[in-house]
Design a protein around this motif. Structure first.
Motif, mmCIF file in Angstrom:
data_model
loop_
_atom_site.group_PDB
_atom_site.id
_atom_site.type_symbol
_atom_site.label_atom_id
_atom_site.label_comp_id
_atom_site.label_asym_id
_atom_site.label_seq_id
_atom_site.Cartn_x
_atom_site.Cartn_y
_atom_site.Cartn_z
ATOM 1 N N ALA A 240 0.820 -1.208 0.000
ATOM 2 C CA ALA A 240 0.000 0.000 0.000
ATOM 3 C C ALA A 240 0.856 1.260 0.000
ATOM 4 N N ASP A 241 2.142 1.108 0.266
ATOM 5 C CA ASP A 241 3.036 2.266 0.285
ATOM 6 C C ASP A 241 4.437 1.818 -0.120
ATOM 7 N N GLU A 242 5.297 2.801 -0.314
ATOM 8 C CA GLU A 242 6.649 2.484 -0.788
ATOM 9 C C GLU A 242 7.542 1.905 0.298
ATOM 10 N N ALA A 243 7.176 2.071 1.557
ATOM 11 C CA ALA A 243 7.993 1.543 2.644
ATOM 12 C C ALA A 243 7.683 0.081 2.956
ATOM 13 N N GLY A 244 6.591 -0.426 2.423
ATOM 14 C CA GLY A 244 6.213 -1.810 2.689
ATOM 15 C C GLY A 244 5.543 -2.002 4.035
ATOM 16 N N VAL A 245 5.153 -0.912 4.667
ATOM 17 C CA VAL A 245 4.488 -1.004 5.967
ATOM 18 C C VAL A 245 3.014 -1.363 5.784
ATOM 19 N N GLY A 246 2.363 -0.739 4.805
ATOM 20 C CA GLY A 246 0.952 -0.997 4.551
ATOM 21 C C GLY A 246 0.754 -2.076 3.505
ATOM 22 N N LYS A 247 -0.290 -2.846 3.662
ATOM 23 C CA LYS A 247 -0.624 -3.919 2.710
ATOM 24 C C LYS A 247 -2.078 -3.756 2.280
ATOM 25 N N LEU A 248 -2.351 -4.115 1.028
ATOM 26 C CA LEU A 248 -3.706 -4.078 0.483
ATOM 27 C C LEU A 248 -4.164 -5.493 0.178
ATOM 28 N N ASN A 249 -5.350 -5.821 0.632
ATOM 29 C CA ASN A 249 -5.991 -7.090 0.296
ATOM 30 C C ASN A 249 -7.350 -6.781 -0.315
ATOM 31 N N LEU A 250 -7.631 -7.401 -1.461
ATOM 32 C CA LEU A 250 -8.912 -7.159 -2.119
ATOM 33 C C LEU A 250 -10.029 -7.803 -1.313
ATOM 34 N N GLU A 251 -10.985 -6.969 -0.939
ATOM 35 C CA GLU A 251 -12.129 -7.474 -0.180
ATOM 36 C C GLU A 251 -13.279 -7.857 -1.100
ATOM 37 N N ARG A 252 -13.560 -6.976 -2.079
ATOM 38 C CA ARG A 252 -14.620 -7.299 -3.034
ATOM 39 C C ARG A 252 -14.491 -6.437 -4.283
ATOM 40 N N LEU A 253 -15.141 -6.909 -5.334
ATOM 41 C CA LEU A 253 -15.208 -6.172 -6.590
ATOM 42 C C LEU A 253 -16.412 -5.242 -6.539
ATOM 43 N N GLU A 254 -16.223 -4.046 -7.048
ATOM 44 C CA GLU A 254 -17.307 -3.061 -7.064
ATOM 45 C C GLU A 254 -17.911 -2.981 -8.466
ATOM 46 N N VAL A 255 -18.913 -2.145 -8.624
ATOM 47 C CA VAL A 255 -19.697 -2.062 -9.857
ATOM 48 C C VAL A 255 -18.844 -1.659 -11.063
ATOM 49 N N GLY A 256 -17.814 -0.846 -10.860
ATOM 50 C CA GLY A 256 -16.954 -0.432 -11.967
ATOM 51 C C GLY A 256 -16.256 -1.594 -12.633
ATOM 52 N N PHE A 257 -15.876 -2.594 -11.848
ATOM 53 C CA PHE A 257 -15.259 -3.795 -12.417
ATOM 54 C C PHE A 257 -16.242 -4.501 -13.352
ATOM 55 N N PHE A 258 -17.489 -4.589 -12.939
ATOM 56 C CA PHE A 258 -18.486 -5.292 -13.751
ATOM 57 C C PHE A 258 -18.850 -4.501 -15.009
ATOM 58 N N PHE A 259 -18.821 -3.161 -14.929
ATOM 59 C CA PHE A 259 -18.982 -2.347 -16.135
ATOM 60 C C PHE A 259 -17.831 -2.621 -17.103
ATOM 61 N N TRP A 260 -16.627 -2.722 -16.561
ATOM 62 C CA TRP A 260 -15.443 -2.956 -17.378
ATOM 63 C C TRP A 260 -15.522 -4.313 -18.072
ATOM 64 N N ILE A 261 -15.860 -5.351 -17.334
ATOM 65 C CA ILE A 261 -15.983 -6.690 -17.923
ATOM 66 C C ILE A 261 -17.086 -6.707 -18.980
ATOM 67 N N SER A 262 -18.192 -6.024 -18.709
ATOM 68 C CA SER A 262 -19.283 -5.951 -19.697
ATOM 69 C C SER A 262 -18.819 -5.256 -20.962
ATOM 70 N N ALA A 263 -18.034 -4.191 -20.808
ATOM 71 C CA ALA A 263 -17.505 -3.481 -21.978
ATOM 72 C C ALA A 263 -16.597 -4.394 -22.798
ATOM 73 N N LEU A 264 -15.831 -5.238 -22.127
ATOM 74 C CA LEU A 264 -14.947 -6.173 -22.832
ATOM 75 C C LEU A 264 -15.724 -7.309 -23.493
ATOM 76 N N LEU A 265 -16.832 -7.686 -22.897
ATOM 77 C CA LEU A 265 -17.626 -8.796 -23.434
ATOM 78 C C LEU A 265 -18.378 -8.429 -24.714
ATOM 79 N N ILE A 266 -18.809 -7.198 -24.837
ATOM 80 C CA ILE A 266 -19.639 -6.806 -25.986
ATOM 81 C C ILE A 266 -18.946 -7.080 -27.316
ATOM 82 N N PRO A 267 -17.709 -6.618 -27.556
ATOM 83 C CA PRO A 267 -17.087 -6.933 -28.859
ATOM 84 C C PRO A 267 -16.880 -8.428 -29.080
ATOM 85 N N PHE A 268 -16.585 -9.153 -27.996
ATOM 86 C CA PHE A 268 -16.360 -10.597 -28.139
ATOM 87 C C PHE A 268 -17.640 -11.305 -28.557
ATOM 88 N N VAL A 269 -18.720 -11.048 -27.840
ATOM 89 C CA VAL A 269 -19.986 -11.736 -28.129
ATOM 90 C C VAL A 269 -20.514 -11.321 -29.493
#
Length: 156
Positions: free
Chosen positions: A106-135
């Motif tokens: 989470a920082d350059e010193a390595g003191v903070g760490k990030l763990n993904l808790e959940r995906l939000e709506v923006g991720f699903f918009f992004w995946i939907s945008a990627l799916l449209i040309p494929f389908v």
């Protein structure tokens, strides 16, 4: 009508940039066990900082250039190229799900760490945008092949 999927896909992509995409839990090695603060990243932040994921074997960001290439192929009605490019984009995008198993700094010193808790709506918009040309490309390819096979049946 042929260009409508491109505009719908770009609209969803723009929505993904403006929406929250990831909810991380930020923890510090100096804090009490179990204490963590939420850290929500919107899509634009992920787009601007996502290339740094390559240093942590996170390749989800690489879906974006392949997506743009697929739209170029799509715009010129080259369905096979669009399907291949968007398929590669989806494979890279699927790598994002590995964030659930990774701890990021989470920082350059390595003191903070990030763990993904959940995906939000923006991720699903992004995946939907990627799916449209494929389908859409896959459907166009299927239609053109089934049309050719029907016309071949009539000739013989």
């Amino acid at each position: 009508m042929q260009r409508l999927p491109v505009f719908a896909s770009l609209f969803l992509y723009a929505l993904s940039l403006a929406s929250p995409a990831f909810r991380f839990v930020k923890t510090f090695s100096t804090s009490a066990a179990g204490a963590g603060t939420p850290d929500i990243w919107n899509g634009l932040t992920v787009l601007l900082l996502g290339w740094l994921g390559f240093f942590f074997l996170q390749f989800g960001w690489a879906a974006n250039p392949w997506y743009l290439l697929s739209l170029c192929w799509f715009w010129t009605d080259r369905w096979r190229g669009a399907a291949v490019m968007s398929g590669i984009a989806l494979v890279f995008a699927a790598n994002t799900l590995l964030l659930f198993r990774q701890t990021l700094p989470a920082d350059e010193a390595g003191v903070g760490k990030l763990n993904l808790e959940r995906l939000e709506v923006g991720f699903f918009f992004w995946i939907s945008a990627l799916l449209i040309p494929f389908v859409w490309s896959a459907v166009q390819l299927w239609r053109s092949q089934s049309w050719h096979s029907r016309s071949d049946d009539r000739i013989t």
